[in-house]
Structures are given as C-alpha cells and as structure tokens.
Design a protein around this motif. Structure first.
Motif, PDB file in Angstrom:
ATOM      1  N   SER A   2       0.841  -1.187   0.000  1.00  0.00           N
ATOM      2  CA  SER A   2       0.000   0.000   0.000  1.00  0.00           C
ATOM      3  C   SER A   2       0.882   1.244   0.000  1.00  0.00           C
ATOM      4  O   SER A   2       1.923   1.281   0.677  1.00  0.00           O
ATOM      5  CB  SER A   2      -0.892  -0.018   1.237  1.00  0.00           C
ATOM      6  OG  SER A   2      -1.568   1.200   1.391  1.00  0.00           O
ATOM      7  N   PHE A   3       0.464   2.264  -0.719  1.00  0.00           N
ATOM      8  CA  PHE A   3       1.294   3.476  -0.878  1.00  0.00           C
ATOM      9  C   PHE A   3       0.337   4.661  -1.012  1.00  0.00           C
ATOM     10  O   PHE A   3       0.027   5.110  -2.104  1.00  0.00           O
ATOM     11  CB  PHE A   3       2.171   3.314  -2.124  1.00  0.00           C
ATOM     12  CG  PHE A   3       3.113   4.456  -2.374  1.00  0.00           C
ATOM     13  CD1 PHE A   3       3.036   5.183  -3.560  1.00  0.00           C
ATOM     14  CD2 PHE A   3       4.092   4.795  -1.464  1.00  0.00           C
ATOM     15  CE1 PHE A   3       3.919   6.234  -3.816  1.00  0.00           C
ATOM     16  CE2 PHE A   3       4.975   5.841  -1.707  1.00  0.00           C
ATOM     17  CZ  PHE A   3       4.880   6.560  -2.899  1.00  0.00           C
ATOM     18  N   SER A   4      -0.143   5.170   0.090  1.00  0.00           N
ATOM     19  CA  SER A   4      -1.121   6.257   0.040  1.00  0.00           C
ATOM     20  C   SER A   4      -0.432   7.622   0.124  1.00  0.00           C
ATOM     21  O   SER A   4       0.645   7.753   0.710  1.00  0.00           O
ATOM     22  CB  SER A   4      -2.149   6.115   1.164  1.00  0.00           C
ATOM     23  OG  SER A   4      -1.509   6.151   2.415  1.00  0.00           O
ATOM     24  N   LEU A   5      -1.074   8.606  -0.456  1.00  0.00           N
ATOM     25  CA  LEU A   5      -0.559   9.981  -0.480  1.00  0.00           C
ATOM     26  C   LEU A   5      -1.434  10.856   0.395  1.00  0.00           C
ATOM     27  O   LEU A   5      -2.656  10.887   0.228  1.00  0.00           O
ATOM     28  CB  LEU A   5      -0.576  10.528  -1.905  1.00  0.00           C
ATOM     29  CG  LEU A   5      -0.204  12.005  -2.072  1.00  0.00           C
ATOM     30  CD1 LEU A   5       1.283  12.224  -1.770  1.00  0.00           C
ATOM     31  CD2 LEU A   5      -0.537  12.487  -3.482  1.00  0.00           C
ATOM     32  N   LYS A   6      -0.813  11.558   1.319  1.00  0.00           N
ATOM     33  CA  LYS A   6      -1.532  12.492   2.171  1.00  0.00           C
ATOM     34  C   LYS A   6      -1.156  13.914   1.786  1.00  0.00           C
ATOM     35  O   LYS A   6       0.035  14.252   1.713  1.00  0.00           O
ATOM     36  CB  LYS A   6      -1.211  12.261   3.643  1.00  0.00           C
ATOM     37  CG  LYS A   6      -2.055  13.141   4.581  1.00  0.00           C
ATOM     38  CD  LYS A   6      -1.910  12.744   6.034  1.00  0.00           C
ATOM     39  CE  LYS A   6      -0.699  13.341   6.685  1.00  0.00           C
ATOM     40  NZ  LYS A   6      -0.681  13.119   8.161  1.00  0.00           N
ATOM     41  N   ILE A   7      -2.171  14.715   1.531  1.00  0.00           N
ATOM     42  CA  ILE A   7      -1.957  16.127   1.214  1.00  0.00           C
ATOM     43  C   ILE A   7      -2.514  16.933   2.382  1.00  0.00           C
ATOM     44  O   ILE A   7      -3.721  16.880   2.680  1.00  0.00           O
ATOM     45  CB  ILE A   7      -2.664  16.539  -0.097  1.00  0.00           C
ATOM     46  CG1 ILE A   7      -2.239  15.613  -1.246  1.00  0.00           C
ATOM     47  CG2 ILE A   7      -2.345  17.995  -0.437  1.00  0.00           C
ATOM     48  CD1 ILE A   7      -2.993  15.857  -2.544  1.00  0.00           C
ATOM     49  N   SER A   8      -1.648  17.662   3.050  1.00  0.00           N
ATOM     50  CA  SER A   8      -2.053  18.477   4.193  1.00  0.00           C
ATOM     51  C   SER A   8      -2.268  19.916   3.756  1.00  0.00           C
ATOM     52  O   SER A   8      -1.686  20.365   2.765  1.00  0.00           O
ATOM     53  CB  SER A   8      -0.972  18.438   5.277  1.00  0.00           C
ATOM     54  OG  SER A   8      -0.686  17.124   5.657  1.00  0.00           O
ATOM     55  N   ASP A   9      -3.126  20.623   4.499  1.00  0.00           N
ATOM     56  CA  ASP A   9      -3.367  22.040   4.199  1.00  0.00           C
ATOM     57  C   ASP A   9      -3.651  22.230   2.705  1.00  0.00           C
ATOM     58  O   ASP A   9      -2.964  23.000   2.013  1.00  0.00           O
ATOM     59  CB  ASP A   9      -2.165  22.871   4.646  1.00  0.00           C
ATOM     60  CG  ASP A   9      -2.380  24.360   4.500  1.00  0.00           C
ATOM     61  OD1 ASP A   9      -1.377  25.091   4.302  1.00  0.00           O
ATOM     62  OD2 ASP A   9      -3.555  24.800   4.553  1.00  0.00           O
ATOM     63  N   SER A  10      -4.636  21.522   2.202  1.00  0.00           N
ATOM     64  CA  SER A  10      -4.923  21.513   0.762  1.00  0.00           C
ATOM     65  C   SER A  10      -5.124  22.925   0.216  1.00  0.00           C
ATOM     66  O   SER A  10      -5.745  23.782   0.858  1.00  0.00           O
ATOM     67  CB  SER A  10      -6.172  20.677   0.488  1.00  0.00           C
ATOM     68  OG  SER A  10      -5.968  19.340   0.850  1.00  0.00           O
ATOM     69  N   GLN A  11      -4.619  23.128  -0.975  1.00  0.00           N
ATOM     70  CA  GLN A  11      -4.734  24.422  -1.656  1.00  0.00           C
ATOM     71  C   GLN A  11      -5.476  24.226  -2.974  1.00  0.00           C
ATOM     72  O   GLN A  11      -5.494  23.125  -3.525  1.00  0.00           O
ATOM     73  CB  GLN A  11      -3.341  24.998  -1.911  1.00  0.00           C
ATOM     74  CG  GLN A  11      -2.549  25.213  -0.626  1.00  0.00           C
ATOM     75  CD  GLN A  11      -1.128  25.662  -0.880  1.00  0.00           C
ATOM     76  OE1 GLN A  11      -0.681  25.799  -2.022  1.00  0.00           O
ATOM     77  NE2 GLN A  11      -0.399  25.897   0.200  1.00  0.00           N
TER      78      GLN A  11
END
Lengths: 116, 117
Positions: free
Chosen positions: B74-83
């Motif tokens: 598994s290789f998930s991508l987390k995007i914080s403080d989305s713009q």
C-alpha cells in the motif's frame, strides 16, 4: 532545472498519414521513454530506449511504431499509417539510472496528437 | 506484470483540510520504486513524491507525505493544508529496480482531486 522538450505541442493529422513526434531528453540521461495517454484514461507505457536500442516495449508498441535517436540529442517516435484510435497525448520522458541516489524520471509536456 | 490500483476515481477536499489518496500494487519483487504524479488540466506530468521500497521511512515533501506499507503493498498519499492549486489528477506509479524491465513506469488509473473553497 533541466527539462525534457517535446515538439510539436499539438499535431493534427489525417488518418493513414505518418507522424513523427520529437523529444529532446535531458542531456546526461541514459534511458528514454515514450508513454501514451488516451483522453480520460491512464498513462500507458509504450517503449524504453537505452544504448541506441529498444530495451523494453509494451503490447501497444507494434509494427506501426518505431523510435530513433538520430543525432545524439533528439529522440523520435514515428507512427506509420495513423488510425483514429492513435489520438492521444504522447509523453516523452528520460531518466538517469544506475545509482540509487538518482532514479529520477522527467517527463516532457506532451504532444497532443489528433487523428481526423 | 505489476498492477497498480487506485480505488478512488474522485476525491473532494475543502481548502486547508487534509486528504488521503489510496494506492495499492501487486508485485513479487522486493526492490522497486513508487511514485505519485500530479497531472493538472494542462496534462503535464509533475512528480510529487517518490519512495524507495528498501527505505522504511516514509517520504515527505512539504505538504505531501506518503504512508508506505510494504507488507500490505500500500502506498497512500496524504496532502495536508490543501490548496486550490492541488486540484488535479493524481497517478500512483510503480517502477521495478531491475534493469530487465527497461525501468518502465506502471501507472494506476488515477484519482481526480477536487479542492473546494
């Protein structure tokens, strides 16, 4: 930052005609690639090229397609006798491999091919 | 052949919030690389982040981080403080470390990320 340059950005061609898509990879890269993306679909691998020969190709890359590095800087994809289903975005990419610290892959901006 | 699966065709996130995009892959290899690419409407392919399978530490690039679970593939991508500029198609990709593959990238079908104000 070094770039992979593709020309033209958009090409329209008549069905049955031959097209040549051009790419200038990053100068110190050793592997060159072509990928295809039909509108709304995923990016598909076509072919990889190393040391002046094809190192790997997909089922899509049949006799209709050929690649060449004619002059040490350009990398071309030729599509013979184009079909409507060849309409897609074609991406060129290059990479420098052989070192774990440098396995980067750089894509060009793509050539949008429209077959009419 | 390796397969890459992105099970979320579309995701939506509110500006400044966090979103996680999923990716799983199937391989019998132990050494490989994983990537997330962003494709905005211009359709250019932009590398977001990459991970080497032999590294246990998860890669991070500013607001982007991954959760790499090798055993679970598994290789998930987390995007914080989305713009708003994060709105794009995101592709997960796999590349073998072995030279017999020609180092080709194998892409998933992509996740379309919408960012709302």
């Amino acid at each position: 930052e070094p770039e992979v340059t593709q020309t033209p950005s958009h090409q329209v061609t008549q069905m049955g005609q031959e097209v040549i898509l051009r790419c200038v990879p990053i100068s110190n890269h050793l592997y060159f690639y072509w990928y295809r993306q039909i509108l709304g679909q995923k990016v598909e691998f076509l072919v990889s090229f190393y040391n002046n020969e094809i190192s790997e190709k997909s089922e899509i890359f049949d006799d209709q397609f050929s690649v060449e590095r004619p002059d040490g800087s350009n990398f071309t994809l030729k599509i013979r006798s184009t079909k409507l289903e060849d309409s897609a975005m074609y991406f060129c990419a290059s990479s420098s491999v052989g070192s774990r610290s440098n396995y980067g892959y750089t894509f060009g901006s793509g050539t949008r091919l429209t077959v009419v | 052949a390796q397969t890459v699966t992105q099970s979320q065709p579309e995701m939506s996130v509110q500006e400044a919030e966090t979103v996680t995009l999923s990716c799983t892959y199937d391989t019998s290899e132990s050494d490989y690389y994983l990537f997330w690419y962003k494709q905005p409407p211009s359709r250019q392919m932009i590398l977001v982040i990459r991970q080497e399978a032999y590294k246990q530490q998860n890669a991070t690039e500013n607001r982007f981080s991954v959760n790499f679970q090798k055993a679970a593939k598994s290789f998930s991508l987390k995007i914080s403080d989305s713009q708003l500029g994060d709105a794009a198609m995101y592709f997960c990709a796999y590349r073998s470390a072995g030279s017999n593959s020609g180092y080709a990238l194998n892409f998933g079908k992509g996740t379309s990320l919408l960012v709302t104000p």
